[in-house]
Design a protein around this motif. Structure first.
Motif: not given
Lengths: 329, 204
Positions: B4-6, B17-18, B49-52, B83-86
């Motif tokens: 899933x690509x964003x 969003x991701x 939360x760290x990733x954000x 697989x979420x792709x940012x």
């Protein structure tokens, strides 16, 4: 935009990378070319075209390295071997498992790491390695401080290298510590992991020639598991000059005739001294970077500078001083 | 594993969003794989939360490579991973920085392999400029929709719905992008995530 470009999606992306197309134009070009592409969309990221293309790119990068004829020939051999084995497998002929663990021997600055990095890329594009990244480690990263620590540390590094290449620099130092040294434990952990994860990663042991020969001769377990030995000879003066030219060209500088002669004289004089740093690309880089700084110093107070002056390295810019150069090495 | 690509312009909230979706699905840690345009990969595990905090920022082009992680969705009694792709944001003009340009090329080439495409548009921004009389601001988005829309699994997310003027922006998006699925979302407040999740699930 030329028509051929719009038909090949890879070229469209290159156009975008190089700043010839904006994202909007690239998307437009891709939309017109995607009619044929939507059909095979499912497999497209793994499409042989684009990985083939990247493979060619990596190979030509390898070819652009100066010297290293033996290495280049060997890589070509390996590439052909891997391809044929893959085709044989497809046709259901007996295919041998690929054992690609290697020993690189040669002095520092002869291109060992550079080659390892390119091999990672090449093997990834050929589908031998999943990721093809290079994990560069030395004794201190593998050997622990107390009993049982070594296996854990070594295993950790191996885990990081799965899917890529584990490059162990000065590998002979794992065996030189004597009876009670933990280096041995690291070696046996490594060998165990190589058996367990056969196709998942490639180990490259690197180091000085004499030490590596001794190390491998004294370890039958290692000798039999590393079928490929590549020697990285010292560069000749001519090769070093070519390297210098390439480095300067990349940085938009050039040598005048006198500077060239001086650099050549110094490199060949150094080659005779038989030190570890003779025939070494890193030495060339350090001399050149120093020359660039000295040129800057010479020009900084001038009022009017021409383009030519900014590019030209003159004889007086090249200074060769043993200590200064070695300190940066 | 389905991908899933964003995508979208810079600073429309793709990364938030991701990661917000991961947070909404009650995931604690994400193992993000960074794949830079040269092909090198590197992965790091973050608490969400760290990733954000580290990956999301107020300036455009925080994301300069493909950043992906897998997320498990419950399907019937089993689970399916996606697989979420940012991706790096796409700009209208030719960008000055070669690295960013490479990352954009990477974004476009990643579209080809994705089964689900989420196209993020900033509704708050579109609410504040008059795109109906001067559509240059949405030129890239229009092209992107025309390119990615027919590929299936495509939807538009109108983000930043919590900010003023976003409702007007949403109406404009609906008008400009008729025929496409438009989901109003606020990645910051997690509003509308239910629909995003449903969109992903429907395409599994």
């Amino acid at each position: 935009m030329p028509a051929f470009e719009s038909r090949n999606p890879d070229l469209v992306l290159v156009g975008l990378e190089e700043g010839r197309l904006s994202a909007v134009e690239a998307i437009q070009a891709l939309s017109t070319s995607c009619d044929s592409h939507t059909k095979k969309r499912q497999t497209d990221t793994e499409s042989p075209d684009s990985s083939e293309w990247r493979l060619r790119e990596a190979l030509s990068e390898l070819d652009s390295l100066i010297g290293l004829t033996a290495v280049k020939a060997l890589v070509r051999e390996l590439v052909a071997y891997v391809k044929i084995q893959q085709i044989r497998e497809m046709r259901q002929l007996a295919s041998e498992a690929l054992v690609l663990h290697m020993v690189f021997s040669g002095n520092p600055g002869t291109g060992k790491t550079t080659c390892a990095r390119l091999m990672g890329k090449i093997f990834r594009e050929m589908g031998v390695l999943e990721k093809g990244h290079l994990v560069e480690r030395e004794r201190a990263d593998l050997v622990g401080e107390y009993i049982g620590h070594t296996a854990q540390k070594t295993r950790e590094q191996i885990k990081k290298a799965l899917g890529g290449i584990l490059f162990i620099d000065e590998a002979y130092s794992l065996a030189t510590g004597g009876e009670k040294d933990f280096g041995k434990e690291s070696i046996s952990t490594l060998i165990k992991a190589m058996e367990d994860n056969k196709d998942k990663f490639i180990v490259i042991l690197a180091g000085y020639r004499e030490e590596m020969t001794k190390f491998i001769q004294s370890n039958p377990g290692i000798r039999s598991r590393f079928p490929i030995h590549i020697e990285f000879p010292d560069y000749t003066t001519e090769e070093l000059m070519l390297i210098a030219d390439l480095m300067l060209k990349k940085r938009d500088y050039r040598l005048d005739v006198a500077a060239r002669a001086k650099l050549e004289a110094q490199l060949s004089r150094n080659l005779g001294t038989d030190s570890d740093h003779s025939g070494n690309a890193r030495l060339v880089r350090n001399i050149i970077e120093r020359a660039i700084r000295r040129q800057a110093l010479r020009l900084v107070d001038k009022k009017q500078l021409t383009r030519e002056e900014l590019m030209l390295i003159r004889r007086e810019d090249i200074e060769y001083n043993h200590e200064a150069v070695y300190r940066f090495g | 594993m389905k991908r899933c690509i964003v995508l979208g312009k810079p600073n429309v909230g793709k990364t938030l969003l991701v990661l917000g979706l991961a947070d909404y699905m009650k995931v604690k840690d994400v193992d993000i794989t960074f794949q830079d345009p040269g092909g090198a990969r590197y992965s790091r595990k973050y608490p969400v939360d760290v990733a954000m905090r580290e990956l999301v920022g107020a300036l455009p082009h925080q994301t300069k490579c493909l950043q992906s992680f897998s997320l498990e969705f419950r399907v019937g009694k089993g689970k399916k991973a996606v697989e979420l792709i940012d991706t790096c944001g796409l700009t209208q003009q030719i960008h000055d920085d070669p690295l960013t340009r490479k990352a954009m090329a990477q974004t476009l080439s990643a579209i080809r392999g994705a089964e689900i495409i989420i196209h993020v548009i900033d509704a708050h921004f579109l609410g504040s400029v008059d795109v109906l009389s001067d559509p240059t601001e949405v030129d890239l988005d229009m092209q992107l929709a025309a390119f990615a829309g027919p590929r299936g699994g495509y939807c538009i997310v109108a983000n930043k719905m919590d900010l003023p003027g976003a409702n007007r922006g949403l109406a404009r998006i609906r008008r400009l992008f008729t025929g496409y699925k438009v989901l109003p979302v606020s990645a910051a407040t997690r509003e509308g995530f239910k629909e995003v999740k449903r969109h992903v699930l429907r395409n599994l």
